[in-house]
Design a protein around this motif. Structure first.
Motif, PDB file in Angstrom:
ATOM      1  N   MET A   1       0.825  -1.191   0.000  1.00 30.57           N
ATOM      2  CA  MET A   1       0.000   0.000   0.000  1.00 30.57           C
ATOM      3  C   MET A   1       0.874   1.262   0.000  1.00 30.57           C
ATOM      4  O   MET A   1       1.914   1.305   0.644  1.00 30.57           O
ATOM      5  CB  MET A   1      -0.888   0.044   1.245  1.00 30.57           C
ATOM      6  CG  MET A   1      -2.156  -0.758   1.125  1.00 30.57           C
ATOM      7  SD  MET A   1      -3.212  -0.469   2.554  1.00 30.57           S
ATOM      8  CE  MET A   1      -4.741  -1.127   1.917  1.00 30.57           C
ATOM      9  N   ILE A   3       1.099   4.910   1.426  1.00 33.24           N
ATOM     10  CA  ILE A   3       0.538   5.632   2.561  1.00 33.24           C
ATOM     11  C   ILE A   3       1.028   7.072   2.527  1.00 33.24           C
ATOM     12  O   ILE A   3       2.220   7.337   2.379  1.00 33.24           O
ATOM     13  CB  ILE A   3       0.940   4.969   3.892  1.00 33.24           C
ATOM     14  CG1 ILE A   3       0.393   3.532   3.943  1.00 33.24           C
ATOM     15  CG2 ILE A   3       0.431   5.777   5.085  1.00 33.24           C
ATOM     16  CD1 ILE A   3       0.866   2.744   5.144  1.00 33.24           C
ATOM     17  N   SER A  16      -4.361   5.457   2.915  1.00 39.42           N
ATOM     18  CA  SER A  16      -3.640   4.330   2.319  1.00 39.42           C
ATOM     19  C   SER A  16      -4.291   3.982   0.987  1.00 39.42           C
ATOM     20  O   SER A  16      -5.500   3.745   0.926  1.00 39.42           O
ATOM     21  CB  SER A  16      -3.684   3.117   3.252  1.00 39.42           C
ATOM     22  OG  SER A  16      -3.206   3.449   4.534  1.00 39.42           O
ATOM     23  N   ARG A  53      -4.302  -2.098   7.834  1.00 37.39           N
ATOM     24  CA  ARG A  53      -3.610  -1.829   6.575  1.00 37.39           C
ATOM     25  C   ARG A  53      -2.728  -2.983   6.134  1.00 37.39           C
ATOM     26  O   ARG A  53      -2.404  -3.094   4.959  1.00 37.39           O
ATOM     27  CB  ARG A  53      -2.754  -0.564   6.711  1.00 37.39           C
ATOM     28  CG  ARG A  53      -3.540   0.694   7.032  1.00 37.39           C
ATOM     29  CD  ARG A  53      -2.713   1.941   6.779  1.00 37.39           C
ATOM     30  NE  ARG A  53      -1.474   1.973   7.541  1.00 37.39           N
ATOM     31  CZ  ARG A  53      -1.341   2.539   8.729  1.00 37.39           C
ATOM     32  NH1 ARG A  53      -2.380   3.091   9.309  1.00 37.39           N
ATOM     33  NH2 ARG A  53      -0.172   2.543   9.352  1.00 37.39           N
ATOM     34  N   GLU A  59      -5.913  -4.584   0.565  1.00 35.61           N
ATOM     35  CA  GLU A  59      -5.321  -3.964  -0.612  1.00 35.61           C
ATOM     36  C   GLU A  59      -6.378  -3.462  -1.599  1.00 35.61           C
ATOM     37  O   GLU A  59      -6.113  -2.584  -2.414  1.00 35.61           O
ATOM     38  CB  GLU A  59      -4.395  -4.976  -1.300  1.00 35.61           C
ATOM     39  CG  GLU A  59      -3.773  -4.508  -2.600  1.00 35.61           C
ATOM     40  CD  GLU A  59      -2.879  -3.288  -2.436  1.00 35.61           C
ATOM     41  OE1 GLU A  59      -2.835  -2.478  -3.375  1.00 35.61           O
ATOM     42  OE2 GLU A  59      -2.254  -3.142  -1.380  1.00 35.61           O
ATOM     43  N   ILE A  63      -8.040   3.347   2.521  1.00 38.65           N
ATOM     44  CA  ILE A  63      -8.341   3.428   3.948  1.00 38.65           C
ATOM     45  C   ILE A  63      -7.984   4.824   4.436  1.00 38.65           C
ATOM     46  O   ILE A  63      -6.847   5.272   4.285  1.00 38.65           O
ATOM     47  CB  ILE A  63      -7.570   2.367   4.742  1.00 38.65           C
ATOM     48  CG1 ILE A  63      -7.915   0.967   4.237  1.00 38.65           C
ATOM     49  CG2 ILE A  63      -7.898   2.486   6.243  1.00 38.65           C
ATOM     50  CD1 ILE A  63      -7.049  -0.131   4.831  1.00 38.65           C
TER      51      ILE A  63
END
Length: 211
Positions: A1, A3, A16, A53, A59, A63
């Protein structure tokens, strides 16, 4: 991810993105409210919520996790609502897949957000939280998974029991899971279980709500 750390007015937040994120594409969004241990202005404190996460099943989602800089979410609740609506209106948000998530203090906030703006949310996950159970009818159209540790002495399990009881009594669908071996931190078990993310994605709103 991927972020990133962002700011909306007075609220700092972590967002994210899926590794294959593309501008112009809509994604399922999890709007996550953290617990009391992550209050402040240092976004690294939100690492307590990192299991949400780190699960590969997450995925598929964007988020979004704002940070409470006050003593409780309820002191800045109007700001939280405004930020939630801001995220809901973003081009990357699939409005048919806008989900709530919250732990502990953030579980209380998640319930209140869904009660205040029920038209926005598709489904939700609440860990060791509680809410205004006499107003639980506001949640009847939002499928919920509710989790609590039986040994929790910080937020008593009856908080989750009351919420699910009254939601279901008002025609809702709230599924309560109690972990016999858990105290307050039940969220590690919840967010490392890929089935909970799959459950969210199985819920899709038939109609978008336009703010």
């Amino acid at each position: 991810m991927k972020i990133t750390y962002e700011r909306y007015k007075n609220l700092n937040y972590v967002i994210s993105y899926p590794n294959d994120y593309k501008e112009g594409k809509e994604y399922p969004v999890i709007f996550h409210t953290h617990g009391a241990g992550s209050r402040g202005t240092d976004l690294k404190l939100l690492n307590i919520d990192v299991p949400i996460r780190n699960n590969p099943s997450a995925e598929d989602f964007i988020i979004v996790a704002p940070q409470c800089y006050a003593d409780t979410w309820f002191e800045i609740f109007e700001q939280l609502i405004a930020f939630c609506e801001y995220i809901y209106k973003q081009p990357f948000t699939d409005k048919t897949k806008f989900y709530s998530s919250g732990i502990s203090m953030g579980g209380y906030a998640a319930y209140q957000l869904m009660m205040s703006r029920p038209q926005l949310f598709t489904a939700g996950i609440v860990c060791c939280g509680g809410g205004i159970y006499w107003n639980a009818g506001r949640l009847k159209d939002i499928p919920l998974r509710v989790f609590h540790g039986v040994q929790d002495k910080v937020v008593l399990p009856c908080e989750s029991e009351n919420m699910t009881k009254y939601i279901n009594a008002n025609g809702g669908c709230a599924i309560l899971t109690l972990y016999a071996e858990c105290a307050h931190n039940c969220w590690d078990k919840v967010y490392t279980n890929k089935e909970n993310f799959e459950w969210l994605l199985n819920h899709i709103k038939e109609k978008n709500y336009e703010l």
